[in-house]
Design a protein around this motif. Structure first.
Motif, PDB file in Angstrom:
ATOM      1  N   LYS A   1       1.130  -1.208  -0.137  1.00 47.94           N
ATOM      2  CA  LYS A   1      -0.005  -0.020   0.063  1.00 47.94           C
ATOM      3  C   LYS A   1       1.033   1.502  -0.110  1.00 47.94           C
ATOM      4  O   LYS A   1       1.890   1.348   0.563  1.00 47.94           O
ATOM      5  CB  LYS A   1      -0.938   0.039   1.250  1.00 47.94           C
ATOM      6  N   TRP A   2       0.527   2.283  -0.833  1.00 43.48           N
ATOM      7  CA  TRP A   2       1.222   3.536  -0.716  1.00 43.48           C
ATOM      8  C   TRP A   2       0.386   4.700  -0.694  1.00 43.48           C
ATOM      9  O   TRP A   2      -0.237   4.908  -1.857  1.00 43.48           O
ATOM     10  CB  TRP A   2       2.013   3.578  -1.939  1.00 43.48           C
ATOM     11  N   TYR A   3       0.132   5.236   0.275  1.00 45.42           N
ATOM     12  CA  TYR A   3      -0.930   6.390   0.383  1.00 45.42           C
ATOM     13  C   TYR A   3      -2.446   5.901  -0.075  1.00 45.42           C
ATOM     14  O   TYR A   3      -2.979   4.841   0.473  1.00 45.42           O
ATOM     15  CB  TYR A   3      -0.622   7.528  -0.363  1.00 45.42           C
ATOM     16  N   ASN A   4      -2.933   6.543  -0.957  1.00 43.20           N
ATOM     17  CA  ASN A   4      -4.390   6.139  -1.327  1.00 43.20           C
ATOM     18  C   ASN A   4      -4.134   5.150  -2.781  1.00 43.20           C
ATOM     19  O   ASN A   4      -5.244   5.008  -3.534  1.00 43.20           O
ATOM     20  CB  ASN A   4      -5.165   7.209  -2.157  1.00 43.20           C
ATOM     21  N   SER A   5      -3.018   4.558  -2.741  1.00 47.21           N
ATOM     22  CA  SER A   5      -2.923   3.371  -4.209  1.00 47.21           C
ATOM     23  C   SER A   5      -2.243   2.091  -3.566  1.00 47.21           C
ATOM     24  O   SER A   5      -1.863   2.137  -2.186  1.00 47.21           O
ATOM     25  CB  SER A   5      -1.985   4.133  -5.350  1.00 47.21           C
ATOM     26  N   SER A   6      -2.323   1.013  -4.504  1.00 47.76           N
ATOM     27  CA  SER A   6      -1.532  -0.296  -3.975  1.00 47.76           C
ATOM     28  C   SER A   6      -0.771  -0.843  -5.115  1.00 47.76           C
ATOM     29  O   SER A   6      -1.112  -0.426  -6.532  1.00 47.76           O
ATOM     30  CB  SER A   6      -2.620  -1.185  -3.887  1.00 47.76           C
TER      31      SER A   6
ATOM     32  N   TYR B   1       0.247  18.369  -3.442  1.00 46.28           N
ATOM     33  CA  TYR B   1      -0.001  17.103  -2.759  1.00 46.28           C
ATOM     34  C   TYR B   1       0.115  15.893  -3.536  1.00 46.28           C
ATOM     35  O   TYR B   1       0.813  14.866  -3.037  1.00 46.28           O
ATOM     36  CB  TYR B   1      -1.389  17.069  -2.389  1.00 46.28           C
ATOM     37  N   ASP B   2      -0.076  15.751  -4.945  1.00 42.57           N
ATOM     38  CA  ASP B   2       0.194  14.883  -5.541  1.00 42.57           C
ATOM     39  C   ASP B   2       1.469  14.456  -5.806  1.00 42.57           C
ATOM     40  O   ASP B   2       1.987  13.340  -6.002  1.00 42.57           O
ATOM     41  CB  ASP B   2      -0.323  14.985  -7.038  1.00 42.57           C
TER      42      ASP B   2
ATOM     43  N   VAL C   1       2.668  12.461  -2.734  1.00 35.50           N
ATOM     44  CA  VAL C   1       2.060  10.965  -2.655  1.00 35.50           C
ATOM     45  C   VAL C   1       2.292  10.054  -3.976  1.00 35.50           C
ATOM     46  O   VAL C   1       2.366   9.048  -3.964  1.00 35.50           O
ATOM     47  CB  VAL C   1       0.503  10.969  -2.435  1.00 35.50           C
ATOM     48  N   GLN C   2       2.825  10.808  -4.886  1.00 38.91           N
ATOM     49  CA  GLN C   2       3.254  10.251  -6.151  1.00 38.91           C
ATOM     50  C   GLN C   2       4.402   9.140  -5.665  1.00 38.91           C
ATOM     51  O   GLN C   2       5.524   9.561  -5.486  1.00 38.91           O
ATOM     52  CB  GLN C   2       3.893  10.960  -7.289  1.00 38.91           C
TER      53      GLN C   2
ATOM     54  N   THR D   1      -4.694   2.953  -8.237  1.00 35.65           N
ATOM     55  CA  THR D   1      -5.115   4.144  -7.348  1.00 35.65           C
ATOM     56  C   THR D   1      -6.579   3.797  -6.897  1.00 35.65           C
ATOM     57  O   THR D   1      -7.283   3.070  -7.536  1.00 35.65           O
ATOM     58  CB  THR D   1      -5.142   5.541  -8.067  1.00 35.65           C
ATOM     59  N   ALA D   2      -6.818   4.407  -5.725  1.00 36.96           N
ATOM     60  CA  ALA D   2      -8.208   3.999  -4.895  1.00 36.96           C
ATOM     61  C   ALA D   2      -9.059   5.222  -5.598  1.00 36.96           C
ATOM     62  O   ALA D   2      -8.852   6.217  -6.218  1.00 36.96           O
ATOM     63  CB  ALA D   2      -8.107   4.320  -3.691  1.00 36.96           C
TER      64      ALA D   2
END
Length: 115
Positions: A4-9, A72-73, A76-77, A114-115
């Motif tokens: 998992k990485w922030y809002n993605s996997s 922000y992107d 979290v990228q 991404t979620a």
């Protein structure tokens, strides 16, 4: 393992064939490179990637500007690097040119979602 990485996997699968693809959310890597270590980190000022398509070094900050990523992107990228901290993949944006030859029968497919 899947990561998992922030809002993605990230999902990892074993594959035994190499298909060229322009899909930037998938990355194929040899088992050797995978076993030596792939790491996920944030971008750092001055990071460069050797582009698989243009065959030249490009600043990651320029890539982020061209892709209109917000502050922000940018934070979290994910940036995927090898054990020498060389960028091999910016998920969803760019693949790096791979160095050398490797066994095309023992591969890992990394998928980013991404979620």
């Amino acid at each position: 393992k899947n990561k998992k990485w922030y809002n993605s996997s990230f999902y990892i699968k074993n594959i035994n064939h190499f298909n060229k693809s322009k899909n930037k959310t998938c990355f194929i890597v040899s088992n050797d490179i995978f076993e030596n270590g792939l790491y996920i980190r944030r971008w750092k000022y001055g990071d460069k990637i050797y582009s698989a398509t243009s065959k030249k070094h490009t600043l990651v900050s320029d890539i982020f500007i061209n892709n209109k990523l917000s502050r922000y992107d940018k934070l979290v990228q994910p940036i995927v690097v090898d054990q020498a901290d060389i960028i091999v993949w910016i998920p969803g944006i760019m693949h790096a040119k791979s160095e050398g030859e490797y066994d095309t029968k023992k591969l890992k497919l990394l998928e980013w979602e991404t979620a």
